[in-house]
Scaffold this active site. Structure first.
Site, PDB file in Angstrom:
ATOM      1  N   GLU A 116       0.723  -1.256   0.079  1.00 53.62           N
ATOM      2  CA  GLU A 116       0.072   0.229   0.124  1.00 53.62           C
ATOM      3  C   GLU A 116       0.799   1.250  -0.090  1.00 53.62           C
ATOM      4  O   GLU A 116       0.614   2.176  -0.822  1.00 53.62           O
ATOM      5  CB  GLU A 116      -0.917  -0.136   1.296  1.00 53.62           C
ATOM      6  CG  GLU A 116      -1.902  -1.181   1.139  1.00 53.62           C
ATOM      7  CD  GLU A 116      -1.561  -2.565   1.623  1.00 53.62           C
ATOM      8  OE1 GLU A 116      -0.397  -2.568   2.250  1.00 53.62           O
ATOM      9  OE2 GLU A 116      -2.205  -3.457   1.536  1.00 53.62           O
ATOM     10  N   PRO A 153      10.963 -12.817   0.877  1.00 47.95           N
ATOM     11  CA  PRO A 153       9.910 -12.954   1.595  1.00 47.95           C
ATOM     12  C   PRO A 153       9.354 -11.606   1.818  1.00 47.95           C
ATOM     13  O   PRO A 153       9.850 -10.549   1.686  1.00 47.95           O
ATOM     14  CB  PRO A 153      10.524 -13.495   3.013  1.00 47.95           C
ATOM     15  CG  PRO A 153      11.975 -12.941   2.617  1.00 47.95           C
ATOM     16  CD  PRO A 153      12.240 -13.103   1.229  1.00 47.95           C
TER      17      PRO A 153
END
Length: 439
Positions: free
Chosen positions: A68, A270
């Site tokens: 975001e 990751p």
């Protein structure tokens, strides 16, 4: 009657938050011990400011995590160019690091206050924002109600609503209407998202597309060439934005494919680098040879895995490969956005759990720009097929990039919708600068 029920439910929610205040410090300390909080800044979670509020107009922007935050970066740049101040809140250590690296002191960064009355009020009393812009699906009742009480316009950007969230709100429609009616505007990613927000009581809804379709991830040319030289002509693939369980799946794929490609390199990135210690322990226990980007290491001839354990380098990792599995789709739920890897030039593979990006993946599948896999064996088969058939790989890459580009334009459309809200703040900023010059 429905209004009374909604207010009773909100009172219960508010009261629960007040009761839990005593448990917040030990909870934050526990999270800090796991690398999920900065202990020295945990006061921000209770609304205590750690930065000075600049004079003049100020916008509060909020992004939950790294994805975001990346989506909001171009919008932040446009707002800063208009000399409007920003306080940007995020909820994770990794996103805070990204903001620091990208903006430095050009805006104020704070960890978002917990949705407890005293914390939200303390935050708003100090920062006094003129406008609140919140990214995606961050629906926190206390924040929304407090902003509405102060008559501060609040706009939901890049809004989406998953099936699960929609059904949960729908079961409490009387409460949803009280909450969603507080939004001044909801700017949605898709028509379906718009329909859902409208059903839940949002008074003004627009569709602008997905801001993430306008992101072209950067990569430092010198560093990219350095890694490309180290890797050479080795076959490689990447598993990006992985969640717990998916790193070992990627490692199993590597072991399967190494029988056919002895010099194969697997790149694992990751989603949350704070999990890196656990990932390293598991890879060591299985005798994989790996190097870490965070330590400045580059792959050697014997390296099995390059661990992308840094923030803000996704553009680098994706440009080192032409095949990318997008995580949180096999071991996790909801998936991650395929737009960034597609725009960077990778053929997209994903698991079936992509509810958060269903419409985007539908476009990709319609154009043969992505493939679904059910497990690590199927993933290994798809990677093998794409390595063996470069013409098919190139076709998927071209189709993926074209699909992603067709979904772009959300930033321009979002900015157009925001103009009536930004213009008074821009004017105030210009007057403030003129006064400073003549003061």
């Amino acid at each position: 009657m429905k209004k009374i029920r909604a207010r009773l439910l909100f009172s219960a929610y508010s009261g629960l938050g007040s009761c839990l205040r005593l448990f917040v410090p030990p909870y934050l300390s526990w999270r800090a011990a796991r690398g999920k909080e900065e202990l020295r800044r945990y006061g921000e979670r209770l609304g205590h400011a750690s930065a000075r509020r600049p004079e003049g107009a100020l916008i509060w922007l909020h992004a939950a995590s790294v994805g975001e935050t990346m989506a909001l970066i171009p919008l932040c740049e446009r707002i800063l160019a208009a000399n409007i101040n920003i306080v940007l809140t995020t909820g994770t250590v990794t996103s805070a690091r990204l903001v620091r690296e990208r903006f430095g002191g050009r805006l104020a960064h704070q960890y978002v206050p917990l949705d407890i009355g005293i914390a939200v009020r303390r935050f708003l009393n100090y920062w006094k924002p003129d406008l609140a812009l919140v990214c995606e699906s961050e629906i926190w009742p206390m924040r929304i109600i407090e902003l509405a009480r102060r008559r501060i316009p609040q706009i939901l950007l890049n809004a989406r609503l998953s099936d699960r969230s929609f059904q949960a709100w729908r079961r409490r429609k009387f409460f949803a209407r009280e909450i969603f009616s507080c939004f001044t505007e909801v700017i949605c990613q898709t028509d379906e998202d718009a329909r859902r927000y409208k059903m839940l009581g949002a008074p003004r809804v627009a569709v602008a597309g997905n801001l993430k379709a306008d992101i072209v991830l950067p990569a430092k040319n010198e560093e990219l060439e350095h890694y490309r030289r180290a890797i050479g002509a080795r076959p490689r693939w990447a598993a990006v934005s992985t969640h717990e369980g998916e790193e070992l799946m990627a490692a199993r794929v590597h072991r399967i494919l190494r029988k056919r490609y002895p010099d194969l390199l697997t790149i694992i990135v990751p989603r949350h680098p704070e999990r890196i210690t656990a990932i390293i322990d598991r890879l060591r226990s299985k005798n994989y040879h790996f190097v870490r980007k965070s330590l400045g290491e580059v792959p050697g001839p014997q390296t099995d895995i390059l661990l992308g354990d840094t923030i803000g380098d996704m553009g680098l990792y994706l440009r080192l490969t032409e095949i990318a599995f997008v995580g949180k789709s096999l071991a996790g739920e909801g998936g991650h956005n395929p737009l960034e890897p597609a725009l960077a030039g990778a053929a997209i593979l994903t698991g079936p759990n992509i509810d958060n990006f269903r419409e985007t993946y539908q476009e990709f599948m319609k154009n043969d720009a992505a493939r679904f896999v059910d497990d690590s064996t199927m993933l290994a088969g798809c990677v093998h097929h794409l390595l063996e058939h470069p013409e098919m790989r190139k076709k998927m890459i071209a189709s993926g990039r074209k699909t992603a580009q067709s979904l772009s334009g959300a930033l321009r459309q979002t900015f157009t919708i925001l103009k009536p809200f930004l213009q008074p703040l821009t004017l105030a900023a210009q007057l403030n600068r003129a006064n400073d010059r003549h003061g």
